[in-house]
Design a protein around this motif. Structure first.
Motif, short mmCIF file in Angstrom:
data_model
loop_
_atom_site.label_atom_id
_atom_site.label_comp_id
_atom_site.label_asym_id
_atom_site.label_seq_id
_atom_site.Cartn_x
_atom_site.Cartn_y
_atom_site.Cartn_z
N THR A 60 8.66 3.76 -2.21
CA THR A 60 9.10 4.00 -3.54
C THR A 60 8.88 5.42 -3.92
OG1 THR A 60 7.05 3.56 -4.60
CG2 THR A 60 8.50 1.76 -4.47
N TYR A 107 8.21 12.30 -12.52
CA TYR A 107 7.23 12.63 -13.76
C TYR A 107 7.65 14.05 -14.22
CZ TYR A 107 4.66 8.48 -12.59
OH TYR A 107 4.29 7.17 -12.20
N PHE A 128 6.36 9.47 -17.24
CA PHE A 128 7.04 8.74 -16.38
C PHE A 128 8.61 8.95 -16.64
CE2 PHE A 128 8.07 5.52 -13.21
CZ PHE A 128 9.32 4.61 -13.79
N GLN A 164 11.76 5.42 -11.57
CA GLN A 164 11.09 4.98 -10.14
C GLN A 164 12.33 4.33 -9.22
OE1 GLN A 164 8.71 1.46 -8.97
NE2 GLN A 164 7.46 2.85 -8.87
N ARG A 190 14.61 1.18 -10.46
CA ARG A 190 13.83 0.06 -10.55
C ARG A 190 13.25 0.01 -12.07
NH1 ARG A 190 9.06 -2.65 -6.89
NH2 ARG A 190 7.94 -0.84 -7.39
N GLN A 191 13.03 0.97 -12.49
CA GLN A 191 12.39 1.31 -13.92
C GLN A 191 12.36 2.55 -14.32
OE1 GLN A 191 7.95 0.39 -12.63
NE2 GLN A 191 7.80 -0.52 -14.80
N LEU A 246 7.24 16.33 -11.07
CA LEU A 246 6.50 15.94 -9.98
C LEU A 246 7.13 14.67 -9.53
CD1 LEU A 246 3.10 16.10 -12.04
CD2 LEU A 246 3.50 17.52 -9.85
N THR A 302 3.97 2.61 -2.18
CA THR A 302 4.44 1.58 -1.66
C THR A 302 4.78 0.35 -2.66
OG1 THR A 302 2.45 0.64 -1.48
CG2 THR A 302 3.36 1.34 0.50
N SER A 303 5.80 -0.52 -2.45
CA SER A 303 6.49 -1.22 -3.59
C SER A 303 5.43 -2.04 -4.26
CB SER A 303 7.75 -1.95 -3.03
OG SER A 303 7.03 -2.85 -2.00
N GLY A 304 4.25 -2.55 -3.72
CA GLY A 304 3.49 -3.66 -4.39
C GLY A 304 2.82 -3.08 -5.55
N GLN A 356 -0.52 6.34 -6.24
CA GLN A 356 0.93 7.20 -5.96
C GLN A 356 0.34 8.54 -5.52
OE1 GLN A 356 4.30 6.83 -8.52
NE2 GLN A 356 3.07 5.07 -9.74
N PHE A 392 1.27 12.16 -5.04
CA PHE A 392 2.24 13.49 -5.77
C PHE A 392 2.28 14.39 -4.84
CE2 PHE A 392 2.64 11.98 -10.08
CZ PHE A 392 1.75 10.91 -10.21
N LEU A 438 -6.45 4.48 -12.86
CA LEU A 438 -6.69 5.46 -11.75
C LEU A 438 -7.25 6.90 -12.41
CD1 LEU A 438 -3.66 3.95 -11.70
CD2 LEU A 438 -3.79 4.86 -9.26
N TYR A 469 -6.76 10.97 -11.45
CA TYR A 469 -6.47 12.00 -10.64
C TYR A 469 -6.94 13.24 -10.88
CZ TYR A 469 -2.61 9.08 -8.70
OH TYR A 469 -1.85 8.12 -8.31
N GLY A 497 -0.05 19.42 -7.01
CA GLY A 497 0.29 18.28 -7.72
C GLY A 497 -0.88 17.44 -7.89
N PRO A 498 -1.11 16.46 -8.72
CA PRO A 498 -2.38 15.46 -8.91
C PRO A 498 -2.70 14.73 -7.76
CG PRO A 498 -0.70 15.23 -10.88
CD PRO A 498 0.02 15.84 -9.65
N PHE A 508 -4.80 11.92 -5.89
CA PHE A 508 -5.78 10.64 -6.29
C PHE A 508 -7.31 10.73 -6.08
CE2 PHE A 508 -6.57 6.11 -6.98
CZ PHE A 508 -7.43 5.93 -5.98
N ASN A 520 4.49 0.23 -10.03
CA ASN A 520 3.65 1.50 -10.00
C ASN A 520 3.83 2.34 -11.10
OD1 ASN A 520 2.26 0.35 -7.81
ND2 ASN A 520 3.92 1.12 -6.45
N MET A 521 4.58 2.17 -12.21
CA MET A 521 4.69 2.87 -13.14
C MET A 521 3.34 3.56 -13.86
SD MET A 521 6.89 2.60 -16.73
CE MET A 521 5.64 2.85 -18.21
N LEU A 522 3.11 4.74 -13.94
CA LEU A 522 1.71 5.11 -14.32
C LEU A 522 2.04 5.75 -15.65
CD1 LEU A 522 0.40 6.72 -11.36
CD2 LEU A 522 -0.16 4.63 -12.20
#
Lengths: 113, 113
Positions: A31, A35, A45, A48, A55-56, A90, A95-97, A102, A104, B34, B36, B43-44, B46, B99-101
């Motif tokens: 994915t 941003y 955001f 994605q 997807r979003q 950014l 991964t998709s789950g 994430q 960056f 999360l 960051y 970039g940020p 994690f 995973n939209m943050l």
């Protein structure tokens, strides 16, 4: 293992122009999210991509569009640039789950004059 | 309406002491949080995460606490080191939103030697 890479590093455009930013995700990630980070604010955001489809989507106008390629890399396109589009863009891969962090990239600094 | 807020724009701490960064959220659907860290021109990165089924998660010098009833989380850094000086962002996501943050505005931490 290369992390998330983005190009170009910096870009200067004028109002009304169009811009394309590029992103290669971390190996093993499927994915890609984009941003926008304005000065002094947290990242917001945009959208994605997963399996080459959006997807979003966040609260951004249709001037912002994207694409994901079969190798998972992605492009962000912005049409009819406005001064307010000046920001750090950014890219993040994951991964998709759910419940996954994430990663960056360093970002592309876009300046619109 | 900002769904994730970091009310302290900056924090200054002496080396060796504890740094406590705070974050509040309003969306009760958030179930993954999360932190960051971001250095200039990068970039940020994690740091640590916590799911809503836990109230504490530790990783070395970093501990995140979650108080769901108060919709509040905090990041503790013990002991603080000068290399920890950076901007820290908290972020939140919902399981059904991929995973939209959603990010807070960030807190700039300065650790003085």
């Amino acid at each position: 293992d290369a992390g998330v890479t983005q190009s170009p590093t910096h870009l200067i455009k004028t109002r009304g122009q169009q811009v394309t930013l590029r992103c290669s995700p971390k190996s093993g990630h499927d994915t890609v999210s984009w941003y926008q980070q304005a000065l002094g604010q947290g990242p917001q955001f945009i959208f994605q991509y997963y399996e080459e489809e959006e997807r979003q989507r966040g609260n951004f106008p249709d001037r912002f569009s994207g694409h994901q390629f079969p190798n998972y890399s992605s492009e962000l396109n912005v049409n009819a640039l406005l001064l307010g589009d000046s920001a750090l863009y950014l890219c993040a891969s994951g991964t998709s789950g759910p419940y996954n962090e994430q990663f960056f990239g360093p970002g592309t600094r876009l300046t619109v004059l | 309406d900002q769904q994730v807020k970091q009310n302290s724009p900056s924090l200054s701490v002496q080396e060796g002491r504890i740094s406590i960064l705070n974050c509040d959220y309003t969306n009760s659907m958030f179930d993954y949080f999360l932190w960051y860290k971001k250095y200039p021109a990068e970039g940020p990165t994690f740091l640590i995460s916590i799911s809503s089924i836990k109230d504490k998660n530790e990783d070395g010098r970093f501990t995140v606490f979650l108080n769901k009833s108060a919709k509040h989380l905090s990041l503790h850094i013990v002991p603080s080191q000068p290399g920890d000086s950076a901007v820290y962002f908290c972020a939140a996501s919902e399981a059904n939103a991929g995973n939209m943050l959603t990010f807070g505005g960030g807190t700039r931490l300065m650790v003085k030697p």
